[in-house]
Design a protein around this motif. Structure first.
Motif, PDB file in Angstrom:
ATOM      1  N   SER A 109       0.857  -1.188   0.000  1.00  0.00           N
ATOM      2  CA  SER A 109       0.000   0.000   0.000  1.00  0.00           C
ATOM      3  C   SER A 109       0.889   1.233   0.000  1.00  0.00           C
ATOM      4  O   SER A 109       2.087   1.150   0.253  1.00  0.00           O
ATOM      5  CB  SER A 109      -0.925   0.005   1.219  1.00  0.00           C
ATOM      6  OG  SER A 109      -0.160   0.068   2.401  1.00  0.00           O
ATOM      7  N   GLY A 110       0.296   2.371  -0.291  1.00  0.00           N
ATOM      8  CA  GLY A 110       1.037   3.621  -0.331  1.00  0.00           C
ATOM      9  C   GLY A 110       0.139   4.788   0.046  1.00  0.00           C
ATOM     10  O   GLY A 110      -1.081   4.675   0.042  1.00  0.00           O
ATOM     11  N   THR A 111       0.760   5.911   0.392  1.00  0.00           N
ATOM     12  CA  THR A 111       0.011   7.125   0.689  1.00  0.00           C
ATOM     13  C   THR A 111       0.539   8.249  -0.188  1.00  0.00           C
ATOM     14  O   THR A 111       1.660   8.176  -0.694  1.00  0.00           O
ATOM     15  CB  THR A 111       0.159   7.516   2.171  1.00  0.00           C
ATOM     16  OG1 THR A 111       1.535   7.723   2.458  1.00  0.00           O
ATOM     17  CG2 THR A 111      -0.385   6.431   3.084  1.00  0.00           C
ATOM     18  N   TRP A 112      -0.231   9.283  -0.370  1.00  0.00           N
ATOM     19  CA  TRP A 112       0.130  10.442  -1.174  1.00  0.00           C
ATOM     20  C   TRP A 112       0.575  10.018  -2.571  1.00  0.00           C
ATOM     21  O   TRP A 112       1.569  10.487  -3.106  1.00  0.00           O
ATOM     22  CB  TRP A 112       1.212  11.279  -0.493  1.00  0.00           C
ATOM     23  CG  TRP A 112       0.731  11.970   0.720  1.00  0.00           C
ATOM     24  CD1 TRP A 112       0.658  11.447   1.976  1.00  0.00           C
ATOM     25  CD2 TRP A 112       0.210  13.289   0.809  1.00  0.00           C
ATOM     26  NE1 TRP A 112       0.145  12.357   2.836  1.00  0.00           N
ATOM     27  CE2 TRP A 112      -0.143  13.513   2.149  1.00  0.00           C
ATOM     28  CE3 TRP A 112       0.007  14.312  -0.111  1.00  0.00           C
ATOM     29  CZ2 TRP A 112      -0.680  14.702   2.580  1.00  0.00           C
ATOM     30  CZ3 TRP A 112      -0.523  15.502   0.333  1.00  0.00           C
ATOM     31  CH2 TRP A 112      -0.858  15.686   1.667  1.00  0.00           C
ATOM     32  N   MET A 113      -0.150   9.084  -3.162  1.00  0.00           N
ATOM     33  CA  MET A 113       0.176   8.586  -4.493  1.00  0.00           C
ATOM     34  C   MET A 113      -0.619   9.369  -5.538  1.00  0.00           C
ATOM     35  O   MET A 113      -1.749   9.760  -5.298  1.00  0.00           O
ATOM     36  CB  MET A 113      -0.167   7.095  -4.600  1.00  0.00           C
ATOM     37  CG  MET A 113       0.645   6.229  -3.655  1.00  0.00           C
ATOM     38  SD  MET A 113       0.048   4.542  -3.562  1.00  0.00           S
ATOM     39  CE  MET A 113       0.062   4.059  -5.254  1.00  0.00           C
ATOM     40  N   SER A 114      -0.020   9.552  -6.703  1.00  0.00           N
ATOM     41  CA  SER A 114      -0.719  10.159  -7.837  1.00  0.00           C
ATOM     42  C   SER A 114      -1.192   9.031  -8.744  1.00  0.00           C
ATOM     43  O   SER A 114      -0.435   8.119  -9.052  1.00  0.00           O
ATOM     44  CB  SER A 114       0.223  11.080  -8.613  1.00  0.00           C
ATOM     45  OG  SER A 114       0.647  12.135  -7.795  1.00  0.00           O
ATOM     46  N   LEU A 137       4.812   5.130  -6.957  1.00  0.00           N
ATOM     47  CA  LEU A 137       5.037   4.524  -5.658  1.00  0.00           C
ATOM     48  C   LEU A 137       6.527   4.528  -5.392  1.00  0.00           C
ATOM     49  O   LEU A 137       7.301   3.973  -6.176  1.00  0.00           O
ATOM     50  CB  LEU A 137       4.490   3.091  -5.621  1.00  0.00           C
ATOM     51  CG  LEU A 137       4.667   2.317  -4.313  1.00  0.00           C
ATOM     52  CD1 LEU A 137       3.850   2.973  -3.193  1.00  0.00           C
ATOM     53  CD2 LEU A 137       4.232   0.876  -4.479  1.00  0.00           C
TER      54      LEU A 137
END
Length: 93
Positions: free
Chosen positions: A52-57, A71
Motif C-alpha cells: 500500500s502507499g500514501t500520497w500517491m498520484s 510509488l
C-alpha cells in the motif's frame, strides 16, 4: 565607500546575492563533483514488498484500460480491472 559596503552587505543578507569569490568556489566544487563520476553507486541495498502507499498520484490511460501510479519514486501501470502492477520506470530520477 562605507555606504557601498553597507548596501552590498544588505543585498547579500536579504537577496541571497553571492559574491564572485563564492561563485568561483561553487564552480570548483561542481567540477570536483563531476570528477567523482556521479551518479553514485549504492554500497548497500534493501529489498522489500510494498502492498500500500500514501500520497500517491493516479491517472487513467486515455483509452480507459489501465491505471498509472507512482510509488516510492517509480511509475507503475496496472489494468483498470485490477491485477499485477508493472513497473515502467526505475532508478535515479
Amino acid at each position: 565607500m562605507r555606504f557601498i559596503k553597507t548596501v552590498t552587505a544588505c543585498a547579500v543578507a536579504v537577496l541571497g546575492v553571492v559574491p564572485a569569490a563564492d561563485l568561483a568556489a561553487q564552480r570548483q566544487i561542481s567540477t570536483d563533483t563531476i570528477a567523482w563520476g556521479l551518479p553514485l553507486e549504492a554500497a548497500r541495498s534493501a529489498r522489500f514488498t510494498a502492498t500500500s502507499g500514501t500520497w500517491m498520484s493516479v491517472d487513467v490511460s486515455p483509452e480507459g484500460s489501465s491505471l498509472v501510479f507512482d510509488l516510492l519514486g517509480d511509475l507503475y501501470a496496472m489494468p483498470i480491472a485490477g491485477g499485477t502492477a508493472t513497473r515502467i520506470t526505475s532508478g535515479i530520477a
